[in-house]
Scaffold this motif. Sequence first.
Motif, PDB file in Angstrom:
ATOM      1  N   LEU A 294     -62.202  58.198  55.452  1.00 31.49           N
ATOM      2  CA  LEU A 294     -62.856  57.235  54.567  1.00 31.49           C
ATOM      3  C   LEU A 294     -62.142  55.881  54.593  1.00 31.49           C
TER       4      LEU A 294
ATOM      5  N   LEU B  75     -64.283  61.492  48.491  1.00 33.40           N
ATOM      6  CA  LEU B  75     -65.484  60.657  48.433  1.00 33.40           C
ATOM      7  C   LEU B  75     -65.596  59.966  47.081  1.00 33.40           C
TER       8      LEU B  75
ATOM      9  N   ALA C 155     -63.243  57.102  46.922  1.00 34.85           N
ATOM     10  CA  ALA C 155     -63.693  55.953  47.708  1.00 34.85           C
ATOM     11  C   ALA C 155     -64.822  55.208  47.020  1.00 34.85           C
TER      12      ALA C 155
END
Length: 303
Positions: free
Chosen positions: A217, A240, A243
Amino acid sequence: MVRILVTDGMEQTAVESLRQAGFEVVEQHYAPEELGEALKNFDIVVVRSATKIRREHIDKALETGRLKLIIRGGVGVDNIDVAYAMENGIQVLNTPNASSASVAELTIAHMLAVARFLHLSNVTMRQGKWDKKNYNGIEINGKTLGLVGFGRIAREVAKRAKALGMKVIYTDIRGKLDDAGEYEYREFEDLLRESDFVSLHCPYSCEYGPVIGKKQLEMMKDGAYLVNLARGGVVDEDALLEALESGKLAGACIDVFEEEPTHNEKLVNHPKVSVSPHIGASTVEAQQRIGAEIVDIIMNYQF
């Protein structure tokens, strides 16, 4: 008479075709603790993604030696202990061609939804809000779509993305592919750095874990989007979320989850995320094709 267990539903025309051909078809979902005992009494079992067939279920089935074939209605077979089944004389087959178009269309739909805030405005307008000024989206025309894995579904996505004006690049564990046509190959890390949208089309492996984690990421463009309609576990959900919260990613499109049904409320309710409950193959057309493939497999199987 050959007995077939259908645990997660099957298109009814296909069920009737099998019955008319002389097969006994039982449509019944079993809890995990009951499944193994049930399999002892069937020659074939047809599953989708809900039923998990693990070693303990196969061991139970082996007590009678009746079960000969497991069919996965769909593409991924990570819900089946394939190696153990094959080692014990039970064949495992899937229907890889049937759902490609449906999954590809949903992939594009998610990308458009998150790019234009449709996932969010559909909710807020029903709450009586008129947040027009908050929904300044982007065009996907002219953006670069990076496909991780370049199998059947990814190729269908590529065709549709190209028609919408996107530049499409791909990476694949097989390397550069001779039949990739006009689509350009990139090494995995280069693809992450170059793409505005990264879409995953690869299986999950317990051995290797997530394909996209914190490290990957961080390699992606600031303001990029991550799309996962492949398999839960391919993306580290905690990484995730981090991020998305930090602003590293502008958004994400998620149809599959580490645990299904998912209990990850933070991810599902995140305003930058377009979500759906693993419905990639949930179209009338895909289910008809899956049913037809299953019938074809059974009719041609040598009992």
